[in-house]
Design an enzyme around this catalytic site. Structure first.
Site, PDB file in Angstrom:
ATOM      1  CG  HIS A 172      -1.813   1.154   1.367  1.00 11.35           C
ATOM      2  ND1 HIS A 172      -3.145   1.115   1.010  1.00 11.35           N
ATOM      3  CD2 HIS A 172      -1.605   2.416   1.827  1.00 11.35           C
ATOM      4  CE1 HIS A 172      -3.706   2.289   1.244  1.00 11.35           C
ATOM      5  NE2 HIS A 172      -2.791   3.099   1.743  1.00 11.35           N
ATOM      6  CD  GLU A 173       1.649   3.414   3.689  1.00  9.76           C
ATOM      7  OE1 GLU A 173       1.752   4.471   3.034  1.00  9.76           O
ATOM      8  OE2 GLU A 173       0.688   3.194   4.456  1.00  9.76           O
ATOM      9  CG  HIS A 182       0.135   5.985  -0.839  1.00  9.90           C
ATOM     10  ND1 HIS A 182      -1.003   6.403  -1.501  1.00  9.90           N
ATOM     11  CD2 HIS A 182      -0.274   5.559   0.393  1.00  9.90           C
ATOM     12  CE1 HIS A 182      -2.058   6.224  -0.714  1.00  9.90           C
ATOM     13  NE2 HIS A 182      -1.647   5.714   0.430  1.00  9.90           N
ATOM     14  CG  HIS A 220      -6.239   6.211   0.089  1.00  7.39           C
ATOM     15  ND1 HIS A 220      -6.048   7.246   0.974  1.00  7.39           N
ATOM     16  CD2 HIS A 220      -5.342   5.249   0.430  1.00  7.39           C
ATOM     17  CE1 HIS A 220      -5.087   6.917   1.827  1.00  7.39           C
ATOM     18  NE2 HIS A 220      -4.640   5.717   1.515  1.00  7.39           N
TER      19      HIS A 220
END
EC number: 3.4.-.-
Length: 409
Positions: A183-184, A187, A193
């Protein structure tokens, strides 16, 4: 209770027992989740529908929020470091450069305080990007722009490339879960998101009445977001859970529309659409499919007609804490010395760095069944530019992993 009633009672409970997910935690052990979807090579844009419960699903995302609540880092949307000047959406320089060979190499350095299991977990999360996309994370030499992955105070990242050394915080003890790490990293690749998309109102309803005023900016919609011409993904690793930031116990803040029963959010790993978005944003020509299922099938493109020249495809099978058994039903690949032309190769894990279960195999003899040691198996299919054949067809099933315990006196 008579035998008939007892059997009915057990049958009623069984789906709930099997539906309990086990997460990827690099502080302890490794496992994933599954759904009942059967995926083939042609279904690259079909993301799985997670089978985990809301409470378990949100345990992962709430882990980010719980860890970050005491963070000294100012964050937007729970885990994004805000940019000082450039717009987070209209930023042409926010993406990492692509080399002439089509690979996007992103230099990184790791916090020297990480222990061996932490380093292994981070590299495993990175390896899935490398297997499924053209993103390669490489150890930094002298590059100016690079990622500093360290155990700071939380789970957070910048949006896209910001220039120089930029921090991704993967805190020991709180953020060491594969889905959170991915997830990070996503980014840092330039992805926000999923619920922030400009078209989100067609797919979800934000329940503002259950969101405190201070948290409402975290549900901002970006009217000019680049959706890459790909569908909204309820099961994206970048999607909030249904109860994220709720101020009323049991009340959802994000509700799918028109079908409110659709499961949203997870932090287990990249979905097929996550992979497709990365490949489209970075102009990658990768053939990769994720199969989240307890059983299913896969086949080479065009089967039973001949496959194409110069193919390089992978299938990543993920199940819920179960060993995977792969059975080839048909197999016809052009024979070459050492199978250096066309071949199928199977790995005991989620990347090409994993242990090889079946080395390069070609010809017309059906291989023996292949069994993984964990809940992950990767199948690779490669062809050259010479003659082709009909290819292969395979099925897979899964069985519960038997764990051994040592009894200490």
């Amino acid at each position: 209770m008579d035998l008939k009633m007892l059997l009915i009672f057990i049958a009623f409970l069984l789906p709930s027992v099997l539906g309990f997910p086990i997460q990827d935690n690099y502080e302890n052990s490794t496992a994933t989740t599954e759904s009942t979807q059967v995926t083939t090579e042609e279904d690259i844009y079909d993301s799985p529908s997670p089978a985990e419960t809301d409470s378990e699903d949100e345990l992962i995302f709430n882990r980010i929020l719980e860890v970050n609540k005491d963070s000294s880092q100012y964050l937007q949307e729970g885990d994004i470091v805000p940019r000082r000047s450039r717009s987070a959406i209209n930023c042409r320089n926010c993406y990492w450069p692509q080399s002439r060979d089509g690979i996007v190499r992103i230099p990184y350095v790791l916090d020297p305080t990480y222990e061996e299991n932490h380093v292994k977990g981070i590299r495993e999360a990175m390896a899935e990007f490398e297997t499924l996309t053209c993103i390669n994370f490489v150890k930094r030499k002298t590059e100016r722009d690079y990622l500093i992955i360290r155990s700071a105070d939380g789970c957070w990242s910048n949006y896209g490339k910001v220039g120089g050394g930029q921090t991704i915080s993967v805190m020991k003890g709180g953020c060491m879960w594969k889905g959170i790490i991915q997830h990070e990293l996503d980014h840092a690749l330039g992805f926000l998101h999923e619920h922030s998309r400009s078209d989100r109102d067609k797919y979800v309803r934000i329940m503002w009445e259950y969101i405190s005023p201070a948290d409402r900016p975290d549900f901002k919609k970006f009217e000019n977001s680049n959706n890459l011409g790909l569908p909204y993904d309820y099961s994206s690793v970048m999607h909030y859970g249904p109860h994220t930031f709720t101020n009323t116990t049991g009340k959802a803040t994000i509700v799918p529309v028109p079908d409110g029963s659709v499961h949203i959010g997870q932090r287990l790993g990249l979905s097929n659409l996550d992979v497709a978005k990365i490949n489209r944003l970075y102009n990658c020509s990768r053939c990769s499919t994720i199969i989240d299922a307890a059983f299913g099938s896969l086949k080479s493109a065009n089967y039973p007609r001949n496959y194409s020249d110069n193919t390089n495809c992978v299938w990543l099978i993920r199940t819920r804490s179960r060993k995977i058994s792969l059975h080839f039903r048909a197999f016809e690949l052009r024979t070459t010395r050492g199978c250096q032309g066309d071949y199928v190769k199977v790995y005991d894990g989620s990347s090409k760095y994993s242990t090889v279960l079946m080395d390069k195999t070609c010809g017309s003899q059906i291989p023996t069944d292949v069994v993984s040691s964990s809940n992950l198996m990767l199948i690779e299919f490669v062809t050259d530019g010479a003659d082709t054949a009909s290819g292969f067809q395979a099925t897979f099933t899964s069985a519960k992993i038997q764990r051994r315990f040592k009894i200490r006196n």
